[in-house]
Design a protein around this motif. Structure first.
Motif, PDB file in Angstrom:
ATOM      1  N   TYR A  15      39.275  43.124  69.769  1.00 26.83           N
ATOM      2  CA  TYR A  15      40.639  43.470  70.167  1.00 26.83           C
ATOM      3  C   TYR A  15      40.636  44.398  71.383  1.00 26.83           C
ATOM      4  CZ  TYR A  15      45.476  44.945  69.821  1.00 26.83           C
ATOM      5  OH  TYR A  15      46.789  45.193  70.101  1.00 26.83           O
ATOM      6  N   VAL A 219      45.566  33.885  78.900  1.00 22.68           N
ATOM      7  CA  VAL A 219      46.550  33.588  77.859  1.00 22.68           C
ATOM      8  C   VAL A 219      45.855  33.400  76.510  1.00 22.68           C
ATOM      9  CG1 VAL A 219      48.458  32.093  77.194  1.00 22.68           C
ATOM     10  CG2 VAL A 219      48.079  32.603  79.590  1.00 22.68           C
ATOM     11  N   MET A 222      45.233  36.889  75.189  1.00 24.98           N
ATOM     12  CA  MET A 222      46.502  37.473  74.739  1.00 24.98           C
ATOM     13  C   MET A 222      46.894  36.912  73.378  1.00 24.98           C
ATOM     14  SD  MET A 222      48.623  37.360  78.321  1.00 24.98           S
ATOM     15  CE  MET A 222      50.171  37.972  77.677  1.00 24.98           C
ATOM     16  N   GLY A 223      46.822  35.591  73.264  1.00 25.22           N
ATOM     17  CA  GLY A 223      47.183  34.940  72.005  1.00 25.22           C
ATOM     18  C   GLY A 223      46.244  35.333  70.880  1.00 25.22           C
ATOM     19  N   ARG A 225      44.517  38.092  70.529  1.00 28.34           N
ATOM     20  CA  ARG A 225      44.775  39.473  70.089  1.00 28.34           C
ATOM     21  C   ARG A 225      45.955  39.504  69.115  1.00 28.34           C
ATOM     22  NH1 ARG A 225      45.986  43.764  74.093  1.00 28.34           N
ATOM     23  NH2 ARG A 225      44.652  45.289  73.105  1.00 28.34           N
ATOM     24  N   THR A 226      47.029  38.812  69.490  1.00 27.47           N
ATOM     25  CA  THR A 226      48.214  38.797  68.618  1.00 27.47           C
ATOM     26  C   THR A 226      47.876  38.195  67.267  1.00 27.47           C
ATOM     27  OG1 THR A 226      49.512  38.466  70.605  1.00 27.47           O
ATOM     28  CG2 THR A 226      50.617  38.092  68.514  1.00 27.47           C
ATOM     29  N   LEU A 229      45.868  40.576  65.120  1.00 32.38           N
ATOM     30  CA  LEU A 229      46.728  41.604  64.521  1.00 32.38           C
ATOM     31  C   LEU A 229      47.478  41.023  63.336  1.00 32.38           C
ATOM     32  CD1 LEU A 229      48.518  43.599  67.367  1.00 32.38           C
ATOM     33  CD2 LEU A 229      46.569  44.277  65.975  1.00 32.38           C
ATOM     34  N   SER A 230      47.981  39.812  63.512  1.00 35.12           N
ATOM     35  CA  SER A 230      48.774  39.201  62.463  1.00 35.12           C
ATOM     36  C   SER A 230      47.950  38.950  61.208  1.00 35.12           C
ATOM     37  CB  SER A 230      49.357  37.897  62.996  1.00 35.12           C
ATOM     38  OG  SER A 230      49.893  37.143  61.947  1.00 35.12           O
TER      39      SER A 230
END
Lengths: 245, 149, 54
Positions: A15, A219, A222-223, A225-226, A229-230
């Protein structure tokens, strides 16, 4: 190697690393794309046969290359998922699918916009165009299967198998123009001998290809990392990250 | 690598190999059907059907293009350097259509062996260069041809 | 400049191709940013309310 593998695979480390890489990758992408577009649209000469219409090459070819590259990334991540059950690989495959589908769609759509004035038709069912369309459906199949299975880890395994089944399509797309008579012409840049494209046209093409790679990397991270987290939203490190943000 | 993982590797390899083999066999079986067009040589050998429409692909022979009086019907010859097929077509030609360029025509053969095209598509090659370079290359080819003659 | 937009008569094909690519690539980027924003908001709510915490 194994230590590195595990360290890289640790969610927190990935992350932070991705977060530090994203601005650099995104910045490099923007710079290369600006230079590539400038050279491709303003500086590169028109083509001796196709006039100005060939300028579609600067988005069509990078999109087509990426459509196959992203699929290979997805299938490789799928292999890691099936053998080692690495969570991060599940995330990379899952985030790659819509991006790969976008590139495939762009390759097909821009190719169509190029084919109409040059070939005289929007679409033909030749081996190259058909196999690229199948690639789009493989991406759609991946996303549909993933959405249909509630448990994320089960979904990752099922979609990994699907992506491995479809990987056979990649060599077919590449070699279709040699194995069969197609309306689509053969490869220009990746031919064994020297590329049959003038240097002043090749440089913007390679810049655009590099920019598309960097776009995907940006991208994707970015995706990822999200998504990370989720999936780890109940853990302490995520709570820490959110508090500090 | 644990035995469990080795088993998974084996299973995955077998699966990929199996699918690859099946696809290769399948594609081989349908090879003919996947051909987008027939070449003039294949037409001369009778490989293309005469009762159904098919696609004919090849180069437009230099100097063979002629327009009928109605201004829309064109006649030209298509070659793969070995055999030649004469083509007639009524309609608008794509921008890239010119003598010496590759084309793909959809249509059927009539009794006299003339190919009546209903659609003509231009095939372009994989070469990209500025017009001046194209001109220079053509001039060089002409000079070379003169020397050889 | 007019020549540039005219694209040798192929403007109708070249510019839609570029516009479409811009829309699709920017769209994916936008989706990525929005998803992250929404998720962070969700996790903040989840952590503020201990009831939902497991």
């Amino acid at each position: 190697m194994w230590i590195w593998f595990h360290k890289f695979g640790s969610p927190r480390y990935f992350y932070d690393l991705a977060g530090r890489l994203i601005p650099w990758l995104g910045g490099a992408c923007a710079v290369l794309m600006a230079v590539g577009l400038y050279l491709g649209l303003f500086v590169a000469p028109s083509d001796y046969q196709q006039g100005e219409s060939y300028r579609i090459i600067y988005i069509h070819v990078p999109s087509a290359w990426m459509s196959m590259f992203v699929y290979v990334v997805m299938a490789s991540a799928g292999t890691v998922v099936l053998i080692w059950r690495v969570k991060l690989a599940e995330i990379i495959a899952s985030v790659s699918a819509p991006l790969g589908a976008s590139f495939t769609f762009l390759a097909l759509a821009t190719g169509s916009l190029w084919g109409k004035p040059m070939w005289g038709t929007w679409w033909v069912w030749d081996a190259r165009l058909t196999s690229e369309l199948i690639l789009l459906f493989l991406y759609f199949g991946f996303m549909a299967l993933e959405a249909a299975i509630e448990d994320k880890r089960t979904a990752a395994r099922a979609t990994a198998i699907l992506s491995l089944v479809g990987v056979i399509n990649i060599p077919i797309i590449h070699y279709s123009v040699y194995w069969w008579n197609t309306l689509h012409q053969g490869a220009t840049v990746t031919k064994m001998d020297t590329p049959s494209i003038h240097l002043s046209m090749l440089i913007p093409l390679l810049l655009m290809a590099a920019a598309f790679q960097l776009y995907y990397a940006t991208v994707l991270l970015m995706g990822a990392r999200t998504e990370l987290l989720s999936r780890e939203r109940r853990t302490r490190w995520v709570a820490e990250v959110i508090r500090n943000s | 690598m644990t035995p469990k993982r080795r088993k998974r590797v084996m299973l995955i390899s077998l699966m990929v190999l199996g699918i690859g083999g099946a696809t290769a066999l399948g594609l081989n079986a349908f090879r003919q059907n996947l051909l987008f067009f027939f070449s003039p040589s294949q037409v001369a050998n009778g490989e293309a059907t005469t009762d159904r429409a098919f696609r004919l692909g090849g180069m437009v022979v230099d100097g063979s293009l002629a327009r009928e009086d109605d201004g829309l019907t064109v006649r030209f010859a298509v070659t793969d350097t070995a055999e030649v097929v004469n083509v007639t077509y009524t309609g608008i030609l794509p921008d890239l259509f010119r003598e010496g360029q590759g084309i793909v025509a959809m249509g059927r053969l009539d009794q006299t062996g003339v190919f009546k095209a209903e659609e003509v598509l231009a095939k372009h090659d994989e070469n990209y260069m500025p017009p001046e370079v194209g001109e220079a290359m053509k001039a060089a080819q002409r000079a070379k041809a003169r020397v050889e003659n | 400049m007019q020549d540039f937009f005219h694209m040798g008569g192929y403007a109708f094909y070249v510019w839609p191709a570029y516009a479409l690519s811009l829309v699709v690539l920017m769209g994916q980027l936008w989706v990525a940013v929005q998803r992250r924003r929404k998720l962070i908001r969700d996790i903040e709510v989840q952590n503020r309310d201990p009831e939902t915490r497991t």
